[in-house]
Design a protein around this motif. Structure first.
Motif, PDB file in Angstrom:
ATOM      1  N   LEU A   1       2.023  -1.849  -0.790  1.00 34.74           N
ATOM      2  CA  LEU A   1       0.831  -1.484  -0.024  1.00 34.74           C
ATOM      3  C   LEU A   1       0.325  -0.163  -0.580  1.00 34.74           C
ATOM      4  O   LEU A   1       1.108   0.744  -0.854  1.00 34.74           O
ATOM      5  N   VAL A   2      -0.980  -0.056  -0.770  1.00 36.26           N
ATOM      6  CA  VAL A   2      -1.590   1.171  -1.289  1.00 36.26           C
ATOM      7  C   VAL A   2      -2.587   1.684  -0.270  1.00 36.26           C
ATOM      8  O   VAL A   2      -3.380   0.917   0.276  1.00 36.26           O
ATOM      9  N   SER A   3      -2.537   2.988  -0.003  1.00 32.93           N
ATOM     10  CA  SER A   3      -3.482   3.602   0.938  1.00 32.93           C
ATOM     11  C   SER A   3      -4.220   4.752   0.265  1.00 32.93           C
ATOM     12  O   SER A   3      -3.677   5.430  -0.606  1.00 32.93           O
ATOM     13  N   GLY A   4      -5.463   4.947   0.674  1.00 30.15           N
ATOM     14  CA  GLY A   4      -6.273   6.056   0.180  1.00 30.15           C
ATOM     15  C   GLY A   4      -6.824   6.836   1.348  1.00 30.15           C
ATOM     16  O   GLY A   4      -6.989   6.310   2.453  1.00 30.15           O
ATOM     17  N   SER A   5      -7.126   8.115   1.119  1.00 29.81           N
ATOM     18  CA  SER A   5      -7.521   8.992   2.220  1.00 29.81           C
ATOM     19  C   SER A   5      -8.871   9.648   1.974  1.00 29.81           C
ATOM     20  O   SER A   5      -9.431   9.607   0.876  1.00 29.81           O
TER      21      SER A   5
ATOM     22  N   PHE B   1       8.510  -2.939   2.847  1.00 30.98           N
ATOM     23  CA  PHE B   1       9.706  -3.294   3.606  1.00 30.98           C
ATOM     24  C   PHE B   1      10.290  -2.084   4.333  1.00 30.98           C
ATOM     25  O   PHE B   1      10.631  -2.150   5.507  1.00 30.98           O
ATOM     26  N   SER B   2      10.387  -0.956   3.640  1.00 30.11           N
ATOM     27  CA  SER B   2      10.972   0.248   4.239  1.00 30.11           C
ATOM     28  C   SER B   2       9.928   1.204   4.787  1.00 30.11           C
ATOM     29  O   SER B   2      10.269   2.160   5.485  1.00 30.11           O
ATOM     30  N   MET B   3       8.648   0.961   4.482  1.00 29.22           N
ATOM     31  CA  MET B   3       7.540   1.862   4.832  1.00 29.22           C
ATOM     32  C   MET B   3       7.820   3.274   4.336  1.00 29.22           C
ATOM     33  O   MET B   3       7.540   4.266   5.008  1.00 29.22           O
ATOM     34  N   SER B   4       8.364   3.365   3.132  1.00 29.02           N
ATOM     35  CA  SER B   4       8.587   4.645   2.469  1.00 29.02           C
ATOM     36  C   SER B   4       7.619   4.773   1.298  1.00 29.02           C
ATOM     37  O   SER B   4       7.233   3.778   0.670  1.00 29.02           O
TER      38      SER B   4
END
Length: 255
Positions: A176-180, A191-194
């Protein structure tokens, strides 16, 4: 190849649709999405509209407030229709006939002083999860098990708004990739949300993200940039100026 002037050699539309628009500011942020079977969804104030065959059905939110993002995601073997709104996250089945979940946003941190709303949406198939970003920088995680959708957890993703999410690349299905809003980009192990990779921002917000065959492509307020792997980021290339929305990641941004 002969040159084509502005307006020359362009395809004419088959027809025009008289679809309802209720004056929402959401329509100014390229807030349109399509389903696998060709339906269109767009956002309005307190509603989303699902268009097909020249007509549009209105789905009214149970929690009042502007819708900031509406799209379909594929998870648990089927598409789900997700609305990220000012006060809530709502999830339906693919055609919007069955509401699975209406989840009210929790209060933001006391230090947050801006407009608070859910902003961006993605899903990761291997984790059977839907991810929704917020303007406060949080990432809400929802579990999907067939027709059962439930809230699972919240991760603090960024110091500014989560403005874009991308997922489900064939070469890295659990990424998963997030941008701000500050231009920061993070790569997550879903899976680990790390966080596995973090790229500092330059103050110019991420306007869109896309994943395609090992590449992460980001549109910024001032241009675009791509990286050649979601795991190592061994090479990055500046692309263009003024690329705000990525529509079809196999094509180069407009220059």
């Amino acid at each position: 190849m002969p040159s084509v002037g502005r307006g020359e050699g362009l395809m004419e539309p088959d027809h025009q649709l008289g679809l309802p628009v209720d004056g929402t500011p959401s329509l100014l942020t390229a807030n349109l999405a399509s389903s696998e079977d060709g339906r269109l969804v767009y956002a309005g104030h307190n509603s989303i509209y699902v268009a097909e065959s020249g007509t549009a059905r209105q789905l009214k939110l149970q929690e009042d407030g502007n819708v900031h993002r509406a799209c379909w995601v594929s998870v648990s073997g089927s598409e789900k229709l997700v609305a990220a709104a000012q006060n809530s996250v709502q999830i339906w089945d693919a055609d919007g006939s069955l509401l699975y979940l209406c989840w009210a946003l929790p209060p933001p941190a006391e230090s947050f002083g801006g407009a608070y709303y859910a902003s961006s949406v993605a899903a990761v198939s291997p984790t059977e999860s839907i991810y929704v970003g917020s303007s406060a920088g949080d990432l809400f995680v929802f579990s999907s098990a067939g027709d059962m959708i439930s809230y699972r957890s919240t991760a603090v993703a960024h110091d500014s708004a989560v403005t874009a999410l991308a997922s489900n690349d064939s070469t890295a299905p659990s990424v998963l990739v997030s941008g701000s809003g500050s231009g920061e980009i993070k790569v997550w192990d879903a899976f680990s949300m790390s966080t596995t990779i973090q790229i500092s921002g330059s103050g110019f917000g991420v306007t869109s993200l896309a994943l395609c065959e090992g590449f992460i492509i980001a549109g910024f307020e001032t241009g675009a940039r791509w990286w050649n792997t979601p795991v190592h980021f061994s090479r990055s290339t500046a692309v263009t100026h003024g690329c705000h929305v990525l529509c079809g990641v196999r094509s180069r941004p407009y220059v």
